[in-house]
Design a protein around this motif. Structure first.
Motif, PDB file in Angstrom:
ATOM      1  N   ARG A 172      45.157  31.466  33.903  1.00 46.92           N
ATOM      2  CA  ARG A 172      44.246  31.211  32.791  1.00 46.92           C
ATOM      3  C   ARG A 172      43.471  29.919  33.075  1.00 46.92           C
ATOM      4  O   ARG A 172      44.037  28.935  33.539  1.00 46.92           O
ATOM      5  CB  ARG A 172      45.015  31.102  31.467  1.00 46.92           C
ATOM      6  N   ASN A 216      45.049  35.832  38.246  1.00 48.99           N
ATOM      7  CA  ASN A 216      45.918  36.028  37.084  1.00 48.99           C
ATOM      8  C   ASN A 216      46.126  34.750  36.280  1.00 48.99           C
ATOM      9  O   ASN A 216      46.765  34.775  35.234  1.00 48.99           O
ATOM     10  CB  ASN A 216      47.280  36.579  37.524  1.00 48.99           C
ATOM     11  N   GLY A 263      42.423  38.740  24.640  1.00 51.20           N
ATOM     12  CA  GLY A 263      42.952  37.841  25.653  1.00 51.20           C
ATOM     13  C   GLY A 263      42.196  36.542  25.802  1.00 51.20           C
ATOM     14  O   GLY A 263      42.576  35.693  26.601  1.00 51.20           O
ATOM     15  N   VAL A 264      41.123  36.366  25.015  1.00 49.83           N
ATOM     16  CA  VAL A 264      40.326  35.133  25.074  1.00 49.83           C
ATOM     17  C   VAL A 264      40.664  34.274  23.863  1.00 49.83           C
ATOM     18  O   VAL A 264      40.616  34.737  22.727  1.00 49.83           O
ATOM     19  CB  VAL A 264      38.814  35.436  25.096  1.00 49.83           C
ATOM     20  N   THR A 293      39.371  36.829  35.388  1.00 49.76           N
ATOM     21  CA  THR A 293      38.662  38.110  35.395  1.00 49.76           C
ATOM     22  C   THR A 293      38.159  38.522  34.014  1.00 49.76           C
ATOM     23  O   THR A 293      37.484  39.542  33.881  1.00 49.76           O
ATOM     24  CB  THR A 293      39.578  39.215  35.937  1.00 49.76           C
ATOM     25  N   ASN A 294      38.459  37.728  32.980  1.00 45.34           N
ATOM     26  CA  ASN A 294      38.086  38.112  31.617  1.00 45.34           C
ATOM     27  C   ASN A 294      37.178  37.072  30.958  1.00 45.34           C
ATOM     28  O   ASN A 294      37.106  36.992  29.733  1.00 45.34           O
ATOM     29  CB  ASN A 294      39.354  38.315  30.764  1.00 45.34           C
ATOM     30  N   ILE A 295      36.492  36.264  31.747  1.00 46.49           N
ATOM     31  CA  ILE A 295      35.613  35.236  31.189  1.00 46.49           C
ATOM     32  C   ILE A 295      34.377  35.890  30.576  1.00 46.49           C
ATOM     33  O   ILE A 295      33.650  36.615  31.272  1.00 46.49           O
ATOM     34  CB  ILE A 295      35.177  34.226  32.266  1.00 46.49           C
ATOM     35  N   PRO A 296      34.105  35.679  29.283  1.00 45.09           N
ATOM     36  CA  PRO A 296      32.908  36.265  28.671  1.00 45.09           C
ATOM     37  C   PRO A 296      31.640  35.660  29.279  1.00 45.09           C
ATOM     38  O   PRO A 296      31.600  34.470  29.604  1.00 45.09           O
ATOM     39  CB  PRO A 296      33.035  35.882  27.190  1.00 45.09           C
ATOM     40  N   CYS A 330      41.077  31.780  29.118  1.00 46.12           N
ATOM     41  CA  CYS A 330      41.346  33.179  29.429  1.00 46.12           C
ATOM     42  C   CYS A 330      41.612  33.322  30.922  1.00 46.12           C
ATOM     43  O   CYS A 330      41.453  32.357  31.681  1.00 46.12           O
ATOM     44  CB  CYS A 330      40.159  34.066  29.020  1.00 46.12           C
ATOM     45  N   PRO A 382      36.667  38.564  22.840  1.00 49.85           N
ATOM     46  CA  PRO A 382      37.288  39.687  23.554  1.00 49.85           C
ATOM     47  C   PRO A 382      38.800  39.515  23.582  1.00 49.85           C
ATOM     48  O   PRO A 382      39.311  38.398  23.476  1.00 49.85           O
ATOM     49  CB  PRO A 382      36.686  39.579  24.965  1.00 49.85           C
TER      50      PRO A 382
END
Length: 214
Positions: free
Chosen positions: A98, A96, A163-164, A134-137, A131, A161
Protein backbone atom coordinates in the motif's frame (compact mmCIF):
# COMPACT_ATOMS: atom_id res chain seq x y z
CA UNK A 1 -4.33 2.57 -20.96
CA UNK A 2 -2.33 -0.67 -20.66
CA UNK A 3 1.17 -0.11 -19.37
CA UNK A 4 3.83 -0.38 -22.05
CA UNK A 5 7.37 -1.38 -21.18
CA UNK A 6 9.72 1.58 -21.54
CA UNK A 7 13.31 0.82 -22.37
CA UNK A 8 15.76 2.69 -20.15
CA UNK A 9 19.39 3.53 -20.63
CA UNK A 10 21.61 3.93 -17.57
CA UNK A 11 23.53 7.22 -17.41
CA UNK A 12 26.55 8.42 -15.50
CA UNK A 13 26.92 11.97 -16.76
CA UNK A 14 25.18 14.55 -14.58
CA UNK A 15 24.93 18.31 -14.48
CA UNK A 16 23.07 20.92 -16.50
CA UNK A 17 25.07 20.50 -19.70
CA UNK A 18 24.72 16.72 -19.75
CA UNK A 19 21.00 16.89 -19.05
CA UNK A 20 20.50 19.49 -21.79
CA UNK A 21 22.29 17.32 -24.34
CA UNK A 22 20.16 14.36 -23.22
CA UNK A 23 16.92 16.25 -23.80
CA UNK A 24 18.11 17.40 -27.23
CA UNK A 25 18.12 13.73 -28.26
CA UNK A 26 14.52 13.23 -27.13
CA UNK A 27 15.43 11.56 -23.84
CA UNK A 28 14.14 12.38 -20.37
CA UNK A 29 16.42 12.04 -17.30
CA UNK A 30 15.02 9.98 -14.44
CA UNK A 31 16.11 8.39 -11.16
CA UNK A 32 14.99 5.08 -9.64
CA UNK A 33 15.24 4.77 -5.86
CA UNK A 34 13.75 3.10 -2.79
CA UNK A 35 13.54 -0.26 -0.98
CA UNK A 36 16.99 0.20 0.53
CA UNK A 37 18.77 -0.09 -2.81
CA UNK A 38 21.09 2.56 -4.25
CA UNK A 39 19.54 5.03 -6.69
CA UNK A 40 20.00 4.43 -10.39
CA UNK A 41 20.11 7.28 -12.94
CA UNK A 42 18.45 6.42 -16.23
CA UNK A 43 17.03 8.06 -19.34
CA UNK A 44 13.68 7.32 -20.99
CA UNK A 45 11.98 8.30 -24.21
CA UNK A 46 10.46 11.76 -23.68
CA UNK A 47 7.61 10.92 -26.06
CA UNK A 48 6.72 7.66 -24.32
CA UNK A 49 6.72 9.27 -20.87
CA UNK A 50 4.56 12.19 -22.04
CA UNK A 51 2.10 9.73 -23.59
CA UNK A 52 1.87 7.74 -20.36
CA UNK A 53 1.35 10.89 -18.26
CA UNK A 54 -1.33 12.16 -20.64
CA UNK A 55 -3.26 8.93 -20.07
CA UNK A 56 -2.99 9.32 -16.29
CA UNK A 57 -0.43 6.58 -15.67
CA UNK A 58 0.59 6.13 -12.04
CA UNK A 59 3.17 3.44 -12.64
CA UNK A 60 5.62 2.72 -15.45
CA UNK A 61 6.98 -0.63 -16.53
CA UNK A 62 10.65 0.11 -17.13
CA UNK A 63 13.28 -2.26 -18.51
CA UNK A 64 16.77 -1.56 -17.15
CA UNK A 65 19.46 -3.78 -18.73
CA UNK A 66 16.72 -6.13 -19.90
CA UNK A 67 15.12 -6.48 -16.45
CA UNK A 68 11.56 -5.09 -16.60
CA UNK A 69 9.82 -4.01 -13.39
CA UNK A 70 6.92 -1.69 -12.45
CA UNK A 71 7.84 1.57 -10.75
CA UNK A 72 5.66 4.15 -9.03
CA UNK A 73 5.77 7.63 -10.57
CA UNK A 74 6.72 9.49 -7.40
CA UNK A 75 7.37 12.98 -8.78
CA UNK A 76 7.35 14.72 -12.14
CA UNK A 77 9.27 17.97 -12.56
CA UNK A 78 8.02 20.30 -15.29
CA UNK A 79 9.52 23.28 -17.11
CA UNK A 80 8.80 26.87 -16.02
CA UNK A 81 5.60 26.87 -18.10
CA UNK A 82 4.36 23.74 -16.39
CA UNK A 83 3.88 21.86 -19.66
CA UNK A 84 6.98 19.86 -20.51
CA UNK A 85 8.29 17.18 -18.09
CA UNK A 86 12.02 17.65 -17.52
CA UNK A 87 12.76 15.03 -14.82
CA UNK A 88 11.13 11.95 -13.38
CA UNK A 89 11.45 10.27 -9.97
CA UNK A 90 10.51 6.59 -9.93
CA UNK A 91 10.13 4.53 -6.74
CA UNK A 92 10.68 0.80 -6.43
CA UNK A 93 7.48 -0.88 -5.25
CA UNK A 94 5.87 -4.21 -4.60
CA UNK A 95 2.57 -4.38 -6.49
CA UNK A 96 0.90 -5.70 -3.34
CA UNK A 97 2.14 -2.97 -0.99
CA UNK A 98 0.00 0.00 0.00
CA UNK A 99 1.27 3.45 -0.91
CA UNK A 100 0.20 7.02 -0.16
CA UNK A 101 -0.42 9.24 -3.17
CA UNK A 102 -2.16 12.49 -4.04
CA UNK A 103 -5.23 12.18 -6.28
CA UNK A 104 -6.75 15.14 -8.10
CA UNK A 105 -10.41 16.16 -7.84
CA UNK A 106 -12.46 17.17 -10.87
CA UNK A 107 -15.97 18.44 -10.11
CA UNK A 108 -18.81 17.37 -12.39
CA UNK A 109 -22.15 19.05 -12.99
CA UNK A 110 -23.68 22.46 -12.29
CA UNK A 111 -25.04 22.92 -8.74
CA UNK A 112 -28.68 23.97 -8.39
CA UNK A 113 -27.37 26.75 -6.15
CA UNK A 114 -25.66 28.35 -9.13
CA UNK A 115 -29.07 28.71 -10.82
CA UNK A 116 -30.24 30.36 -7.61
CA UNK A 117 -27.64 33.11 -7.99
CA UNK A 118 -24.68 31.48 -6.28
CA UNK A 119 -21.16 30.67 -7.38
CA UNK A 120 -19.28 27.37 -7.05
CA UNK A 121 -15.91 27.65 -5.30
CA UNK A 122 -13.47 24.72 -5.22
CA UNK A 123 -11.18 24.92 -2.21
CA UNK A 124 -9.44 21.53 -2.39
CA UNK A 125 -7.80 20.37 -5.62
CA UNK A 126 -6.57 16.96 -4.43
CA UNK A 127 -6.67 14.54 -1.49
CA UNK A 128 -4.21 12.04 -0.04
CA UNK A 129 -5.25 8.41 -0.36
CA UNK A 130 -3.76 5.07 0.62
CA UNK A 131 -4.16 1.98 -1.55
CA UNK A 132 -2.25 -0.77 -3.32
CA UNK A 133 -0.17 0.35 -6.28
CA UNK A 134 -2.41 -1.36 -8.83
CA UNK A 135 -5.54 0.38 -7.49
CA UNK A 136 -4.49 4.05 -7.53
CA UNK A 137 -7.40 6.18 -8.84
CA UNK A 138 -6.56 8.38 -11.82
CA UNK A 139 -8.87 11.25 -10.74
CA UNK A 140 -11.85 11.57 -8.40
CA UNK A 141 -14.87 13.11 -10.18
CA UNK A 142 -17.63 13.85 -7.65
CA UNK A 143 -21.02 15.07 -8.90
CA UNK A 144 -22.03 18.43 -7.39
CA UNK A 145 -25.35 18.98 -9.20
CA UNK A 146 -27.41 18.60 -6.02
CA UNK A 147 -25.59 21.32 -4.04
CA UNK A 148 -27.93 24.15 -3.11
CA UNK A 149 -27.00 27.68 -2.11
CA UNK A 150 -24.83 27.57 1.02
CA UNK A 151 -24.17 23.83 0.81
CA UNK A 152 -20.73 22.19 0.60
CA UNK A 153 -19.14 19.00 -0.63
CA UNK A 154 -16.93 17.52 2.09
CA UNK A 155 -14.04 15.09 1.78
CA UNK A 156 -16.10 12.44 3.59
CA UNK A 157 -18.74 12.74 0.86
CA UNK A 158 -16.33 11.39 -1.78
CA UNK A 159 -17.12 7.97 -3.22
CA UNK A 160 -13.85 6.02 -3.28
CA UNK A 161 -13.08 2.81 -5.16
CA UNK A 162 -12.97 -0.38 -3.07
CA UNK A 163 -9.74 -0.72 -1.13
CA UNK A 164 -8.92 3.01 -1.30
CA UNK A 165 -8.74 4.90 2.02
CA UNK A 166 -8.69 8.70 2.20
CA UNK A 167 -6.17 10.23 4.61
CA UNK A 168 -7.35 13.86 4.27
CA UNK A 169 -9.59 15.26 7.06
CA UNK A 170 -13.14 14.17 6.25
CA UNK A 171 -14.66 17.48 7.38
CA UNK A 172 -12.54 19.55 5.01
CA UNK A 173 -14.64 21.41 2.42
CA UNK A 174 -13.84 20.49 -1.16
CA UNK A 175 -16.33 22.90 -2.75
CA UNK A 176 -19.05 25.31 -1.61
CA UNK A 177 -21.86 27.16 -3.37
CA UNK A 178 -21.66 30.72 -2.07
CA UNK A 179 -23.93 33.69 -2.60
CA UNK A 180 -22.59 36.51 -4.72
CA UNK A 181 -21.95 39.64 -2.66
CA UNK A 182 -22.96 42.80 -4.52
CA UNK A 183 -21.36 46.18 -3.83
CA UNK A 184 -23.54 48.27 -1.51
CA UNK A 185 -25.20 51.34 -3.05
CA UNK A 186 -24.38 54.66 -1.33
CA UNK A 187 -27.11 55.90 0.99
CA UNK A 188 -28.97 59.11 -0.04
CA UNK A 189 -27.23 62.16 1.36
CA UNK A 190 -23.86 60.52 1.69
CA UNK A 191 -22.39 62.58 -1.12
CA UNK A 192 -23.60 65.84 0.47
CA UNK A 193 -22.17 64.80 3.82
CA UNK A 194 -18.86 64.07 2.14
CA UNK A 195 -18.81 67.57 0.63
CA UNK A 196 -19.62 69.09 4.02
CA UNK A 197 -16.73 67.27 5.53
CA UNK A 198 -14.25 68.77 3.08
CA UNK A 199 -11.45 70.71 4.86
CA UNK A 200 -11.45 74.53 4.93
CA UNK A 201 -9.47 76.35 2.25
CA UNK A 202 -6.20 77.88 3.36
CA UNK A 203 -4.87 81.02 1.72
CA UNK A 204 -6.33 84.17 0.14
CA UNK A 205 -10.14 84.45 -0.04
CA UNK A 206 -11.90 86.70 -2.54
CA UNK A 207 -13.75 89.64 -1.03
CA UNK A 208 -16.98 88.77 -2.76
CA UNK A 209 -16.94 85.47 -0.83
CA UNK A 210 -17.29 87.40 2.40
CA UNK A 211 -13.72 87.12 3.54
CA UNK A 212 -11.07 89.72 4.19
CA UNK A 213 -7.74 89.72 2.40
CA UNK A 214 -4.89 88.52 4.51
Amino acid sequence: MENLTLKAETRTATGTRAVRKLRETGQLPAVIYGHGEPPVSISLSQHDVELALTHGARTLDVAVKGDSKPYLIKEVQYDHLGHLPIHLDLARVDLNERVTVSVGIELRGTPVGVNEGGILEQNVQSVEVECVVTNIPETLRPLVSSLALGESLLVKDLELPPGVRCLTDGDERIATVRALVEAAEPEPGEEGEEEAAMPERIGRVRKDEGGAEG
